[in-house]
Write a protein that holds these residues in place. Structure first.
Motif, PDB file in Angstrom:
ATOM      1  N   GLY A  27      16.096 -14.964   7.160  1.00 16.13           N
ATOM      2  CA  GLY A  27      14.931 -16.115   7.065  1.00 16.13           C
ATOM      3  C   GLY A  27      13.436 -15.791   7.596  1.00 16.13           C
ATOM      4  O   GLY A  27      12.729 -16.712   7.485  1.00 16.13           O
ATOM      5  N   CYS A  28      13.360 -14.559   8.186  1.00 15.15           N
ATOM      6  CA  CYS A  28      12.086 -14.301   8.780  1.00 15.15           C
ATOM      7  C   CYS A  28      11.350 -13.346   7.937  1.00 15.15           C
ATOM      8  O   CYS A  28      12.045 -12.379   7.301  1.00 15.15           O
ATOM      9  CB  CYS A  28      12.190 -13.815  10.296  1.00 15.15           C
ATOM     10  N   ARG A  29      10.117 -13.093   8.063  1.00 20.65           N
ATOM     11  CA  ARG A  29       9.366 -12.228   7.362  1.00 20.65           C
ATOM     12  C   ARG A  29       8.252 -11.716   8.175  1.00 20.65           C
ATOM     13  O   ARG A  29       7.095 -12.336   8.319  1.00 20.65           O
ATOM     14  CB  ARG A  29       8.855 -12.975   6.046  1.00 20.65           C
ATOM     15  N   PRO A  30       8.501 -10.835   9.299  1.00 24.95           N
ATOM     16  CA  PRO A  30       7.447 -10.373  10.137  1.00 24.95           C
ATOM     17  C   PRO A  30       6.155  -9.816   9.377  1.00 24.95           C
ATOM     18  O   PRO A  30       6.375  -9.018   8.127  1.00 24.95           O
ATOM     19  CB  PRO A  30       8.122  -9.541  10.968  1.00 24.95           C
ATOM     20  N   LEU A  31       5.097  -9.944  10.100  1.00 22.70           N
ATOM     21  CA  LEU A  31       3.699  -9.126   9.686  1.00 22.70           C
ATOM     22  C   LEU A  31       3.469  -8.397  10.858  1.00 22.70           C
ATOM     23  O   LEU A  31       2.733  -8.843  11.758  1.00 22.70           O
ATOM     24  CB  LEU A  31       2.672 -10.412   9.633  1.00 22.70           C
ATOM     25  N   LEU A  32       3.635  -6.992  10.530  1.00 31.85           N
ATOM     26  CA  LEU A  32       3.318  -6.036  11.530  1.00 31.85           C
ATOM     27  C   LEU A  32       1.945  -5.681  11.006  1.00 31.85           C
ATOM     28  O   LEU A  32       1.492  -5.057   9.914  1.00 31.85           O
ATOM     29  CB  LEU A  32       3.964  -4.779  11.121  1.00 31.85           C
ATOM     30  N   VAL A  33       0.861  -5.722  12.197  1.00 27.98           N
ATOM     31  CA  VAL A  33      -0.552  -5.593  11.977  1.00 27.98           C
ATOM     32  C   VAL A  33      -0.812  -4.146  12.858  1.00 27.98           C
ATOM     33  O   VAL A  33      -0.688  -4.097  14.055  1.00 27.98           O
ATOM     34  CB  VAL A  33      -1.513  -6.586  12.541  1.00 27.98           C
ATOM     35  N   TRP A  34      -1.405  -3.201  12.314  1.00 27.27           N
ATOM     36  CA  TRP A  34      -1.637  -1.958  12.972  1.00 27.27           C
ATOM     37  C   TRP A  34      -3.173  -2.465  13.584  1.00 27.27           C
ATOM     38  O   TRP A  34      -3.966  -2.609  13.161  1.00 27.27           O
ATOM     39  CB  TRP A  34      -2.193  -0.878  11.962  1.00 27.27           C
ATOM     40  N   ASP A  35      -3.001  -2.461  14.954  1.00 26.51           N
ATOM     41  CA  ASP A  35      -4.174  -2.865  15.870  1.00 26.51           C
ATOM     42  C   ASP A  35      -5.036  -1.383  16.045  1.00 26.51           C
ATOM     43  O   ASP A  35      -4.499  -0.910  17.008  1.00 26.51           O
ATOM     44  CB  ASP A  35      -3.519  -3.397  17.234  1.00 26.51           C
ATOM     45  N   THR A  36      -5.797  -1.216  15.216  1.00 25.25           N
ATOM     46  CA  THR A  36      -6.611  -0.074  15.393  1.00 25.25           C
ATOM     47  C   THR A  36      -7.466   0.152  16.482  1.00 25.25           C
ATOM     48  O   THR A  36      -7.828   1.212  16.709  1.00 25.25           O
ATOM     49  CB  THR A  36      -7.509   0.184  14.067  1.00 25.25           C
ATOM     50  N   ALA A  37      -7.806  -0.930  17.102  1.00 26.02           N
ATOM     51  CA  ALA A  37      -8.623  -0.750  18.192  1.00 26.02           C
ATOM     52  C   ALA A  37      -7.875  -0.103  19.614  1.00 26.02           C
ATOM     53  O   ALA A  37      -8.535   0.103  20.581  1.00 26.02           O
ATOM     54  CB  ALA A  37      -9.189  -2.203  18.930  1.00 26.02           C
ATOM     55  N   ARG A  38      -6.571  -0.125  19.473  1.00 21.76           N
ATOM     56  CA  ARG A  38      -5.573   0.375  20.587  1.00 21.76           C
ATOM     57  C   ARG A  38      -5.222   1.902  20.347  1.00 21.76           C
ATOM     58  O   ARG A  38      -5.184   2.289  19.423  1.00 21.76           O
ATOM     59  CB  ARG A  38      -4.307  -0.335  20.726  1.00 21.76           C
TER      60      ARG A  38
END
Length: 751
Positions: free
Chosen positions: A8-19
């Motif tokens: 039931g879930c759909r995660p959005l993984l965001v590459w935090d390029t500042a880290r």
């Protein structure tokens, strides 16, 4: 490593390029740190184009990586110094992505590689993308450097740009070993691949290799070019290498928009179809059309949904599939749901909510169209009960106009019966009291209060449905007694807009009765994706409450505060996105937007209290809470507030996204995020908040302000204790302007 979405879930993984990347420190036998220089094998599998500084998001060596039901996204800004980046890197292992989306924006000279699949020769290395959608103007779908690897694109839609979409190192033929090492194999099944210039780029594994080997097999594939630049080769070798080692097999495949089908030695233009068939010794199985497809290239492919690639809208490419029903190319109905607003959710932020602020406190004009409807008048509340007067008008048969404007005069507290209107906009303008000749001082301002003779508890004092409520310069106050019968809320709006300017709303503070709930209740349509919106815009106002401040119930609600003070004894905002009437709806757009600008919030429990909403597992668009130049304070003795207090799995479901910029946080805040009924942890550092939302989730903040002034929780006074001290010199400090609100006097001489 397996990364799989929960049911039931759909995660959005965001590459935090500042880290910076998390790189484990090598340890010796006794635990001492060792130099982290790469081994020869690691240097080899990194590839000729990948230096040590190549940014990589997910990397697995000598193992397998599985992604299922996820959305991965990255955006590069102009300050990025990298030549190229890798979303996924698998070395000497296997890779599987199923029901995933990959989105990329920003320019890198070498592109952003979705999958870098590499390793030494060996059996069993498999790379598979099944029912995936990848998009981005700088996207490289595959960088393959693994002899004998088996790659399958099954039911995929991949839209790239200028970089070659598929970049493959063919197998070097070794002397005396017959055909040499096993050639890699690319299989494309029921998929659509679109790019600007080159679809498949073949390169040698060494400078001496002049004839790299590669096996290509495709079935029901649509290979298209939408670029307008001169050139455009579907298959192109790098440099002077030949394509004699390429084996091409196609069943029911279409090539659209290519000027050249095969570049290099023995190039074959698309106009010479017979040469293409002779080259592969086949007389059927594929075809080419000169028409570019899609006809118009979007400015940013990463913001385009799959419906843009419907072949049935272009007869030139609409051919039937053989492997199943429908047309050849990707079956768009089988793709996972796609976020078309991921950039706003992550990097760019949303625009202001669709509700306008009242710009000034001038008196609105009373309409006089000359019909038989009631459009308003000037009323002296020292002589009449406002609510009873409006009720009597309607009972007498007088119909209300679409906009009723009332100029209210009087002084001091004036009780009013409940006001309920439907289908009409009500405007209440409180005229400032004038000093009468012979009387000392200016009379106190007009204050609306509930009636003193309430026998039962009411839901709300002023209730407007299917219309707007505008209050200008008004003060509404509830009696401060635990035994008083007061309405549950001061104001409620349903399917309309609440607009306040220069107002002061005050509920019971010291002793709020059980019947009291909060100041403002906003009820949305409770239907996800509905076009109707309940709006609230408050400008230059003060809101004080012994319980909640603003309660949002349901979906389709927009809230905007500017230059306001919101001080409560519980939570400032209570978000109940599910509501009692909301049916279950996965992948819904909640359409709840809150924007706070130059607002000061003081709440001893939480700034936001987020209720769980199991009706919305994995919403496509969560509630958006934006804050700009706001101050979040804890001036209360003995309180341990959180910025965000959530119930159940509200955060796991992704019901809320925070986007802040230029905010100030009181150093006396005990924690930033806390689960309801959980024990209060040790004081949390600000880094907990940035880890939750990413580096772009709360920009340019001023954390841990060393404030000392106190506010009495039982009275929510004095308000001047909310002034920020010890700040660096800023043209516009965070929080509300207390001088503008008349709380403190300006120390500057008048201009």
């Amino acid at each position: 490593l397996i990364l799989r979405a929960a049911p039931g879930c759909r995660p959005l993984l965001v590459w935090d390029t500042a880290r910076p990347p998390l790189i484990p420190t090598p340890r010796g036998e006794k635990g001492e740190s060792l130099p982290s220089s790469p081994s020869r094998e690691e240097e080899r599998v990194r590839g000729a184009d990948d230096g040590p500084a190549t940014p990589t998001f997910l990397s697995v060596s000598r193992g397998s990586l599985t992604l299922q039901g996820l959305d991965l996204a990255v955006s590069w800004d102009d300050s990025t110094a990298a030549q190229r980046a890798l979303l996924v890197r698998v070395a000497d292992g296997d890779f599987l992505a199923r029901d995933c989306t990959f989105s990329q924006t920003g320019y890198l000279p070498g592109g952003t590689v979705l999958v870098r699949f590499e390793g030494q020769e060996g059996p069993g290395k498999k790379c598979r993308l099944s029912r995936c959608y990848a998009r981005g103007a700088g996207l490289v779908a595959l960088d393959l450097d693994a002899p004998g690897a088996e790659v399958l694109l099954d039911g995929c839609l991949i839209a790239g740009g200028e970089p070659a979409l598929l970049q493959v190192s063919g197998t070097e033929a070794l002397p005396g070993l017959g055909d040499g090492r096993a050639a890699p194999t690319l299989r494309v099944l029921r998929s659509t691949l679109v790019c600007d210039r080159t679809l498949l780029q073949i390169r040698p594994v060494s400078p001496a290799d002049r004839n790299p080997a590669l096996n290509w097999m495709a079935w029901d594939a649509l290979l298209a070019r939408w670029g307008e630049q001169v050139g455009g080769a579907m298959v192109a070798p790098v440099g002077e290498v030949g394509t004699e080692g390429l084996r091409w097999q196609a069943i029911n495949c279409l090539y659209a928009g290519w000027r050249t089908l095969l570049a290099g030695r023995g190039a074959i233009p698309a106009s010479n179809w017979e040469a293409w068939q002779r080259r592969w010794q086949r007389s059927e199985g594929d075809a080419a059309v000169s028409q570019r497809w899609p006809a118009a290239r979007p400015a940013e492919p990463a913001e385009v949904g799959p419906e843009f690639y419907r072949p049935e809208d272009t007869p030139a490419v609409a051919f039937a599939a053989m492997s199943g029903p429908g047309l050849l190319g990707c079956d768009l109905s089988a793709l996972p749901p796609v976020r078309d607003n991921w950039l706003s959710l992550t990097f760019r932020g949303f625009a202001a909510p669709p509700v306008d602020l009242l710009a000034d406190g001038s008196a609105p004009e009373i309409p006089a169209p000359g019909d038989d409807l009631y459009h308003g008048e000037r009323l002296d509340l020292s002589r009449i009960d406002l609510g009873a007067y409006l009720q009597q008008l309607q009972k007498s048969g007088k119909k209300l106009g679409p906009r009723v404007v009332l100029h209210l005069t009087g002084s001091g507290e004036r009780p009013t019966s409940p006001i309920r209107l439907k289908g009409t906009t009500l405007v209440l303008y409180f005229e400032p009291p004038e000093k009468k000749p012979g009387e000392p001082g200016t009379p106190p301002p007009l204050v609306l209060t509930p009636p003193r003779n309430l026998s039962t508890t009411l839901d709300v004092l002023i209730d407007v449905e299917d219309g707007d409520l505008e209050v200008i310069g008004g003060e509404i106050r509830f009696p401060d007694s635990r035994l008083a019968l007061v309405p549950r809320h001061l104001l409620r709006v349903r399917r309309g807009n609440l607009l306040l300017y220069g107002c002061r709303l005050q509920g019971p503070v010291a002793q709020p009765p059980e019947s009291y709930g909060g100041l403002i209740r906003l009820e949305g349509p409770c239907e996800p994706d509905a076009s109707a919106i309940t709006g609230c815009a408050i400008n230059r106002s003060i809101l004080l409450s012994g319980k909640a401040g603003i309660e949002v119930v349901g979906t389709g609600v927009a809230v905007r505060l500017q230059q306001c003070i919101l001080a409560t004894r519980q939570e400032a905002f209570r978000l109940d996105l599910g509501g009692a009437k909301t049916p279950p709806r996965p992948w819904a757009r909640l359409k709840v937007r809150c924007l706070l600008e130059n607002t000061t919030v003081a709440a001893p429990r939480a700034v936001i209290h987020l209720a769980d909403a199991p009706q919305f597992p994995g919403p496509a668009e969560p509630a958006i809470f934006q804050t700009r130049s706001c101050a979040f304070l804890n001036p209360f003795t003995g309180s341990q507030p959180a910025v965000l207090l959530f119930e159940g799995d509200a955060l796991t479901r992704g019901l809320l996204v925070w986007q802040g910029e230029g905010n100030a946080y009181d150093g006396r805040l005990s924690c930033y995020v806390l689960a309801k009924d959980a024990p209060v942890p040790e004081p949390q550092p600000y880094s907990v908040w940035t880890r939750l939302w990413g580096a772009v989730g709360d920009r340019q903040a001023i954390p841990a302000l060393p404030l000392k002034s106190r506010m009495e929780a039982t009275t929510l006074a004095p308000l001047d204790s909310l002034a920020l001290t010890g700040l660096p010199s800023l043209d516009r400090p965070p929080g509300a302007n207390l001088t503008l609100l008349g709380i403190v006097k300006s120390s500057r001489p008048p201009r």
